[in-house]
Enzyme design. Structure first.
Site, PDB file in Angstrom:
ATOM      1  N   ARG A  58      59.800  56.827  48.329  1.00  0.00           N
ATOM      2  CA  ARG A  58      59.980  57.736  47.207  1.00  0.00           C
ATOM      3  C   ARG A  58      59.558  59.172  47.501  1.00  0.00           C
ATOM      4  NH1 ARG A  58      58.193  54.597  41.857  1.00  0.00           N
ATOM      5  NH2 ARG A  58      56.473  54.028  43.187  1.00  0.00           N
ATOM      6  N   LYS A 189      49.716  36.518  66.697  1.00  0.00           N
ATOM      7  CA  LYS A 189      48.570  36.726  67.590  1.00  0.00           C
ATOM      8  C   LYS A 189      48.704  35.821  68.804  1.00  0.00           C
ATOM      9  CE  LYS A 189      45.346  37.915  63.882  1.00  0.00           C
ATOM     10  NZ  LYS A 189      44.611  39.149  64.104  1.00  0.00           N
ATOM     11  N   GLU A 223      35.303  38.450  58.154  1.00  0.00           N
ATOM     12  CA  GLU A 223      35.550  39.883  58.390  1.00  0.00           C
ATOM     13  C   GLU A 223      34.318  40.673  57.981  1.00  0.00           C
ATOM     14  OE1 GLU A 223      39.742  41.243  57.446  1.00  0.00           O
ATOM     15  OE2 GLU A 223      39.338  39.854  55.811  1.00  0.00           O
ATOM     16  N   HIS A 247      47.139  32.716  56.099  1.00  0.00           N
ATOM     17  CA  HIS A 247      46.610  32.658  57.465  1.00  0.00           C
ATOM     18  C   HIS A 247      45.872  31.347  57.754  1.00  0.00           C
ATOM     19  CE1 HIS A 247      47.843  36.711  57.253  1.00  0.00           C
ATOM     20  NE2 HIS A 247      46.723  37.245  56.823  1.00  0.00           N
ATOM     21  N   LYS A 347      35.068  38.526  53.151  1.00  0.00           N
ATOM     22  CA  LYS A 347      34.945  39.937  53.523  1.00  0.00           C
ATOM     23  C   LYS A 347      33.458  40.278  53.516  1.00  0.00           C
ATOM     24  CE  LYS A 347      39.428  41.661  52.491  1.00  0.00           C
ATOM     25  NZ  LYS A 347      40.015  41.591  53.837  1.00  0.00           N
TER      26      LYS A 347
HETATM   27  C1  BG6 Z   1      45.621  40.575  55.935  1.00  0.00           C
HETATM   28  C2  BG6 Z   1      44.813  40.632  54.690  1.00  0.00           C
HETATM   29  O1  BG6 Z   1      46.718  39.718  55.768  1.00  0.00           O
HETATM   30  O2  BG6 Z   1      44.816  40.102  57.010  1.00  0.00           O
HETATM   31  C3  BG6 Z   1      43.604  41.536  54.883  1.00  0.00           C
HETATM   32  O3  BG6 Z   1      45.603  41.129  53.625  1.00  0.00           O
HETATM   33  C4  BG6 Z   1      42.805  41.098  56.090  1.00  0.00           C
HETATM   34  O4  BG6 Z   1      42.782  41.527  53.722  1.00  0.00           O
HETATM   35  C5  BG6 Z   1      43.712  40.934  57.307  1.00  0.00           C
HETATM   36  O5  BG6 Z   1      41.805  42.075  56.336  1.00  0.00           O
HETATM   37  C6  BG6 Z   1      42.954  40.311  58.468  1.00  0.00           C
HETATM   38  O6  BG6 Z   1      43.737  40.368  59.622  1.00  0.00           O
HETATM   39  P1  BG6 Z   1      43.095  40.447  61.070  1.00  0.00           P
HETATM   40  O7  BG6 Z   1      44.275  40.496  61.975  1.00  0.00           O
HETATM   41  O8  BG6 Z   1      42.243  41.692  61.102  1.00  0.00           O
HETATM   42  O9  BG6 Z   1      42.271  39.205  61.234  1.00  0.00           O
END
Ligand code: BG6
Length: 495
Positions: A58, A189, A223, A247, A347
């Site tokens: 946009r 990955k 994370e 994931h 997180k």
């Molecule tokens: C994403 C999530 O799909 O994967 C994020 O939306 C997350 O919140 C990320 O931080 C983690 O990916 P990676 O590759 O850093 O493990």
């Protein structure tokens, strides 16, 4: 008419030039992942001759503004070692930008004017799923979808089963399944693909890869980052939708699937689907007993003070969104009957680590000194930040008698291979270009995952209690360790 292509399990390069259109081209994903990955493809000569990358959005931008965006916002995400000025300039030559509001039919002729009739078209939807339907309708009504046009969809693909089905229906009106590429970047990955190599490239594990030889499987995706600037999105999603539904369940399916007959995309995805469909549904009582939710409060990560979730930008002060989940999942199959799969993600945890731990059975009878505690074998497969495999074995301690202690056989894949590893998005983009579908989530897989997740989300909504607080920089709420203790096991960092 489009030229015909043969797509083998390993894909084929298409000889035609490519028009790659990124909806949401001026967005965060484009800057952080897509443009840097496309540059790497360009640098290594992996883009078809004549490839053009057309950002769409946009912003009232022209080509120059998009080039500036690539220079300023995307280049910092390319590993500096790989920036070669001439190559970067060559990459910028490929870029263009079309101002377009996805919902406005009147904006599409401008896009049509940019597309070449002899080019293979790929539409990458890096935008909110609420816009998928209008975009597909508009592309179709302007005659911009050819028989072989490919579509790439970014998550979130729905917030529950019903919305995922809705997205699937809209998309399938215009794109057949073999032209639809649903991204779960974990599948891109190298380390995740290596799980397949480990399982199916070695014969020693397969006979043991089942009950009763495997006692439990732990998967941790921890994370240290918080929600950052994505507060608005994250608060609607939470860890379950953001990480577990995609994931972690993809990791479960790769770890638990039966050996596929080949690496053909459907052979692999058929097996993964069976795993997802065999996840035992959880009743509200199971959810209460077998899940722990958490939400981070202020704390410290690597010595730096960080805010709590409720103080992050865009988060309502009374939010009950979980930033941590620990749970026990089970698969109802002969191979995995009663083998718990402990899943954990969060997180603002103490360390960034993605790890799978396979706990093998204890020996049935010990013949060794009573002082020797025999630890069951464990295989620890670390996927991030470094890639390694450790197998703990019991060995004799030197000296008199027969005292045993655990030692590890360790394989460090980072030092074993010095060649550059492609980032997940780079690998996936190349696979889209080459027509390889194995690393993309099929519609039925997505729906099977939501089918299992929905009742858990529903049960959480109905609970009086919200997520439990945990201090940023820790391994999650105390309830997570207590839950494992009740199960008679420990998380890997506590063992
Ligand atoms: C994403 C999530 O799909 O994967 C994020 O939306 C997350 O919140 C990320 O931080 C983690 O990916 P990676 O590759 O850093 O493990």
């Amino acid at each position: 008419m489009p030229t015909s292509r043969t797509v083998s399990a390993f894909g084929t390069a298409d000889a035609r030039p490519l028009d790659l259109v990124i909806f949401g081209g001026a967005g965060d994903l484009s800057a952080r992942k897509l443009l840097p990955s496309l540059y790497m493809c360009h640098r290594d000569g992996n883009l078809p001759e004549g490839t053009r990358i057309i950002g769409v959005g946009r912003h009232r931008w022209d080509r120059e503004a998009f080039v500036n965006f690539a220079d300023e916002s995307a280049q910092p995400f390319v590993d500096a070692r790989y920036i070669e000025p001439a190559k970067w300039q060559g990459f910028l030559q490929r870029l263009d930008f079309v101002h377009l509001d996805a919902a406005q039919a009147a904006d599409y002729p401008a896009l049509a004017a940019q597309l070449r009739s002899d080019a293979l078209r790929i539409y990458y939807m890096a935008m909110p799923p609420g816009l998928f339907a209008a975009t597909c309708d508009n592309l179709a009504s302007h005659g911009l979808i050819a028989d072989d046009t490919r579509l790439v969809l970014e998550k979130p693909l729905g917030v529950d089963l019903a919305s995922a089905i809705g997205i699937g229906e809209v998309v399938s009106r215009y794109f057949s399944e073999d032209r639809t590429y649903r991204i779960d970047h974990y599948l891109g990955k190298e380390t995740v693909q290596n799980l397949m190599a480990l399982r199916f490239g070695n014969s020693i594990f397969e006979p043991l890869w089942r009950t009763p030889f495997v006692r439990s499987v732990q998967i941790t995706v921890a994370e240290t980052v918080g929600v950052g600037t994505r507060g608005g999105f994250y608060d609607e999603a939470g860890a379950m939708r953001d990480m577990v539904q995609n994931h972690l369940l993809q990791l479960v399916s790769i770890l638990a699937m039966e050996p596929p007959a080949s690496l053909n995309s459907d052979a692999v995805r058929d097996e993964k689907l069976k795993v997802l469909r065999s996840l035992r549904p959880m009743s509200p009582e199971d959810v209460r007993r077998n899940t722990v939710r958490g939400q981070y409060t202020a704390g410290a990560i690597a010595g730096e003070l960080v805010r709590g979730y409720l103080q992050e930008d865009g988060i309502p002060p009374d939010s009950r969104t979980e930033t941590f989940v620990a749970m026990r999942a089970e698969l109802g199959t002969w191979r995995w009957n009663k083998v718990p799969f402990y899943l954990r993600t969060g997180k603002r945890m103490q360390e960034r680590v993605t790890e799978v731990v396979i706990h093998f059975a204890e020996v049935p009878h010990s013949i060794f000194d009573p002082g020797s505690t025999l630890q069951p074998n464990r295989m620890v497969i670390r996927l991030q930040p470094e890639e390694s495999v450790r197998l703990t074995l019991m060995v004799k301690q030197p000296g008199e008698g027969m005292k045993l202690k655990p030692l590890s056989l360790a394989l460090n894949l980072d030092s074993a291979f010095t060649t550059r590893r492609a980032e997940a998005y780079e690998r996936l983009l190349l696979d889209v270009i080459r027509g390889r579908l194995a690393l993309f989530v099929r519609r039925d897989e997505l729906q099977a995952a939501w089918t299992w997740v929905d009742p858990i989300l529903e049960a959480w909504r109905a609970q009086d209690e919200g997520p439990r607080p945990y201090t940023a920089g820790t391994w999650g709420p105390a309830a997570s360790s207590a839950f494992m203790a009740r199960e008679g096991v420990q998380w890997s960092e506590e063992a």
